[in-house]
Write a protein that holds these residues in place. Structure first.
Motif, short mmCIF file in Angstrom:
data_model
loop_
_atom_site.label_atom_id
_atom_site.label_comp_id
_atom_site.label_asym_id
_atom_site.label_seq_id
_atom_site.Cartn_x
_atom_site.Cartn_y
_atom_site.Cartn_z
N ALA A 216 0.85 -1.20 0.00
CA ALA A 216 0.00 0.00 0.00
C ALA A 216 0.89 1.25 0.00
O ALA A 216 1.97 1.26 0.60
N LYS A 217 0.43 2.28 -0.67
CA LYS A 217 1.26 3.49 -0.84
C LYS A 217 1.59 4.16 0.49
O LYS A 217 2.62 4.85 0.60
N ASP A 218 0.74 4.02 1.50
CA ASP A 218 0.99 4.67 2.79
C ASP A 218 1.52 3.72 3.85
O ASP A 218 1.67 4.09 5.01
N ASP A 219 1.86 2.50 3.45
CA ASP A 219 2.41 1.52 4.40
C ASP A 219 3.93 1.58 4.33
O ASP A 219 4.58 0.75 3.69
N TRP A 220 4.51 2.56 5.01
CA TRP A 220 5.94 2.82 4.88
C TRP A 220 6.78 1.73 5.53
O TRP A 220 7.89 1.43 5.07
N LEU B 141 15.44 4.69 -1.84
CA LEU B 141 15.28 4.49 -0.39
C LEU B 141 14.85 5.78 0.29
O LEU B 141 14.03 5.76 1.22
N MET B 142 15.38 6.91 -0.17
CA MET B 142 15.04 8.20 0.43
C MET B 142 13.55 8.50 0.31
O MET B 142 12.95 9.10 1.21
N VAL B 143 12.94 8.08 -0.79
CA VAL B 143 11.50 8.29 -0.96
C VAL B 143 10.73 7.60 0.16
O VAL B 143 9.77 8.15 0.72
N ILE B 144 11.17 6.40 0.51
CA ILE B 144 10.50 5.63 1.58
C ILE B 144 10.73 6.29 2.93
O ILE B 144 9.79 6.49 3.71
N LEU B 145 11.97 6.65 3.22
CA LEU B 145 12.28 7.23 4.53
C LEU B 145 11.61 8.59 4.71
O LEU B 145 11.06 8.89 5.79
N GLU B 146 11.65 9.42 3.70
CA GLU B 146 11.03 10.74 3.81
C GLU B 146 9.52 10.63 3.84
O GLU B 146 8.84 11.41 4.53
N GLY B 147 8.97 9.65 3.13
CA GLY B 147 7.52 9.44 3.17
C GLY B 147 7.08 9.01 4.56
O GLY B 147 6.06 9.49 5.08
#
Length: 207
Positions: free
Chosen positions: A96-100, A146-152
């Motif tokens: 899911a897009k919001d399941d970081w 990876l930065m997209v995931i961490l910042e999200g």
């Protein structure tokens, strides 16, 4: 009345006759041939003549695309990075897009599995990468992902990070470092191993 000769029928190619391949297909086959030979014999021991013979193309075709064998090696490295990134992206998109948390866990798993499956190619195309080469485009591309995931996750309040870039560097280096150990140990099933690595990475973020 003047008799006319019947118009000759156009000649047809015999079944199985070779057809001109699209340029991108020919290029891919040429690179695949080089990769097979590099894996089998090593880069230095492989000649351009052997590459074109393996690919069943003329030597001129090689020089249409590449100035030298080293030029092809650079292209193979770029292709390897592209395929690596695609494997990670396909895995991430299953979450899911919001399941970081799941996205980071899956990113770690995909890194471990893909690196284990392709390290022999990695070691050939990145043989000239050293610690003094700080501007490593392949590494930076994976770090950006990876930065997209961490910042999200930070924006969503999933974890508190003062400097996501530092965390990304630590996770990237850690994941690839421990996977080197798994390669040495000839690990075949990486599932449990990747689980432990992802748990450690999440713990680093306070999860």
């Amino acid at each position: 009345m003047i008799a006319t000769r019947p118009r000759p029928k156009p000649r047809q190619k015999p079944a199985g006759a070779p057809r001109t391949k699209p340029a991108e297909v020919r290029l891919d086959e040429l690179m695949n041939a080089a990769q097979r030979l590099f894996l089998e014999k090593g880069v230095e021991s492989t000649t351009v003549s052997e590459i074109v013979e393996e690919a069943q193309v003329a030597k001129g075709t090689f020089y249409t695309y590449f100035a030298s064998k080293n030029d092809m090696l650079v292209a193979l490295g770029e292709r390897y990075t592209q395929h690596f990134l695609q494997a990670l992206e396909q895995a991430i998109e299953q979450c899911a897009k919001d399941d970081w948390v799941s996205r980071l866990r899956v990113w770690v798993h995909a890194n471990v599995a893909t690196y284990l499956a392709t390290y022999s190619i990695h070691d050939i195309v990145y043989t000239n990468h050293h610690h003094h080469d700080r501007n490593n485009k392949a590494k930076n591309a994976i770090l950006d992902q990876l930065m997209v995931i961490l910042e999200g996750g930070k924006a969503a309040g999933v974890w508190q990070l003062s400097d996501p870039r530092i965390n990304a560097l630590m996770i990237y280096s850690g994941v690839h470092g421990v996977t080197d150990d798994a390669i040495v140990d000839r690990l075949e099933d990486c599932t449990a191993f990747a689980d432990k690595v992802s748990v450690s990475c999440l713990a680093m973020l306070g999860r």
